[in-house]
Design a protein around this motif. Structure first.
Motif, PDB file in Angstrom:
ATOM      1  N   PRO A   1      -3.863   5.919  -8.044  1.00 26.76           N
ATOM      2  CA  PRO A   1      -5.203   5.393  -7.754  1.00 26.76           C
ATOM      3  C   PRO A   1      -5.624   4.349  -8.783  1.00 26.76           C
ATOM      4  O   PRO A   1      -5.274   4.466  -9.960  1.00 26.76           O
TER       5      PRO A   1
ATOM      6  N   ASP B   1      -9.251   1.615  -5.182  1.00 29.51           N
ATOM      7  CA  ASP B   1      -9.629   2.939  -4.660  1.00 29.51           C
ATOM      8  C   ASP B   1     -11.024   3.338  -5.152  1.00 29.51           C
ATOM      9  O   ASP B   1     -11.774   4.003  -4.428  1.00 29.51           O
TER      10      ASP B   1
ATOM     11  N   CYS C   1      -7.688  10.156  -1.887  1.00 31.75           N
ATOM     12  CA  CYS C   1      -8.480  10.050  -3.128  1.00 31.75           C
ATOM     13  C   CYS C   1      -9.336  11.294  -3.311  1.00 31.75           C
ATOM     14  O   CYS C   1      -9.450  11.833  -4.423  1.00 31.75           O
TER      15      CYS C   1
ATOM     16  N   THR D   1       0.850  -1.189   0.000  1.00 29.32           N
ATOM     17  CA  THR D   1       0.000   0.000   0.000  1.00 29.32           C
ATOM     18  C   THR D   1       0.886   1.239   0.000  1.00 29.32           C
ATOM     19  O   THR D   1       1.913   1.258   0.668  1.00 29.32           O
TER      20      THR D   1
ATOM     21  N   ILE E   1      -6.334   6.713   2.890  1.00 34.55           N
ATOM     22  CA  ILE E   1      -6.497   6.556   1.432  1.00 34.55           C
ATOM     23  C   ILE E   1      -7.765   7.289   0.965  1.00 34.55           C
ATOM     24  O   ILE E   1      -7.762   7.962  -0.072  1.00 34.55           O
ATOM     25  N   TYR E   2      -8.814   7.162   1.746  1.00 36.87           N
ATOM     26  CA  TYR E   2     -10.080   7.858   1.412  1.00 36.87           C
ATOM     27  C   TYR E   2      -9.837   9.361   1.262  1.00 36.87           C
ATOM     28  O   TYR E   2     -10.263   9.988   0.278  1.00 36.87           O
TER      29      TYR E   2
ATOM     30  N   VAL F   1     -13.620   4.282  -1.857  1.00 39.35           N
ATOM     31  CA  VAL F   1     -14.213   5.605  -1.564  1.00 39.35           C
ATOM     32  C   VAL F   1     -15.741   5.554  -1.461  1.00 39.35           C
ATOM     33  O   VAL F   1     -16.313   6.054  -0.482  1.00 39.35           O
TER      34      VAL F   1
ATOM     35  N   PHE G   1      -2.133   5.264  -2.128  1.00 42.42           N
ATOM     36  CA  PHE G   1      -3.422   4.667  -2.491  1.00 42.42           C
ATOM     37  C   PHE G   1      -3.377   3.171  -2.172  1.00 42.42           C
ATOM     38  O   PHE G   1      -2.396   2.685  -1.613  1.00 42.42           O
ATOM     39  N   CYS G   2      -4.435   2.459  -2.522  1.00 37.15           N
ATOM     40  CA  CYS G   2      -4.514   1.041  -2.123  1.00 37.15           C
ATOM     41  C   CYS G   2      -3.336   0.234  -2.659  1.00 37.15           C
ATOM     42  O   CYS G   2      -2.840  -0.674  -1.993  1.00 37.15           O
TER      43      CYS G   2
END
Ligand SMILES: N[C@@H](CCC(=O)N[C@@H](CS)C(=O)NCC(=O)O)C(=O)O
Length: 226
Positions: free
Chosen positions: A174, A178, A208, A165, A204-205, A182, A168-169
């Motif tokens: 992204p 992702d 994004c 990770t 991450i949320y 979200v 982003f994931c």
């Protein structure tokens, strides 16, 4: 049983048509993916809360009576993950999946954890069944919702702790996971879920949501938002 739905005609050069609803997290995934890829689409709004997806006269084309559905060159595509993979194959310039098979499997696993383990327990028809048929109270329904989202996100947090990770994931770009993460958080916020146990997911949320592709796909930014 005969299957008599028809896909509306669509010429080769026409923009893709996306059947969407502002609050649908599965449609939200595809909206983000299309924005990331810079793909134009004509939205067709299906009011899920008014049951328009079950109304044959409303122009719904998905035999599964779900959004999203995408029409590309007259072809009907359904299931958000299948749609995103299709877009990745047909418009590879901005990839949603990494290149190496193991990395691709990782991103698919993260996406599927959200799309298959969390979301189906909490989608509209499941919640309506709890209320309408099993007659659970609003409070019990919300407890069900929160339980499965919080439990599923704990598993996602654990999966994200494997060293792959980044911002982003998967790394620092992204991608498909992702696009799934979200909308699931946005949905969980509506039901007052607790996110204290998932700091990586929430980091991450936030990352994004700094990006235009995600902002423009958000429920509040949709023309059918109420
Ligand atoms: N696995 C499907 C899920 C689609 C789905 O459940 N869509 C919801 C909105 S997020 C829907 O159309 N619900 C209508 C209903 O539950 O009756 C996908 O990823 O596309």
């Amino acid at each position: 049983m005969p299957n008599n739905y028809t896909v509306p005609p669509c010429s080769k050069n026409q923009a893709m048509k996306l059947y969407t609803y502002f609050r649908s997290s599965a449609a939200y995934r595809v909206r983000i993916a299309m924005n990331l890829k810079g793909l134009d689409y004509e939205p067709e709004f299906i009011h899920l809360a008014k049951g328009k997806h079950n109304d044959d006269s409303s122009g719904v084309v998905n035999p599964a009576k779900l959004v999203p559905a995408l029409i590309d060159e007259g072809n009907l595509l359904t299931q958000s993950l299948a749609i995103m993979e299709y877009l990745d194959e047909t418009h590879p310039a901005v990839p949603l999946l990494p290149t190496a098979p193991l990395d691709r499997a990782r991103v698919r696993a993260l996406s599927l954890l959200i799309a298959c383990e969390i979301h189906p327990l909490n989608n509209l028809r499941a919640l309506k069944y709890l209320n309408g048929v099993l007659k659970v109270t609003e409070e019990q329904k919300n407890a069900w919702y929160r339980h499965w989202v919080e439990d599923g996100l704990a598993k996602l947090e654990a999966m994200l702790a494997d060293g792959k990770t980044g911002a982003f994931c998967h790394g620092n770009t992204p991608g498909m996971a992702d696009c799934c993460l979200v909308p699931q958080i946005a949905n969980g916020k509506r039901f007052d879920c607790n996110f204290d146990h998932v700091p990586t997911v929430m980091r991450i949320y936030e990352a994004c949501n700094e990006l235009e592709a995600f902002k423009n796909a958000a429920p509040a930014s949709q023309p059918d938002a109420e």
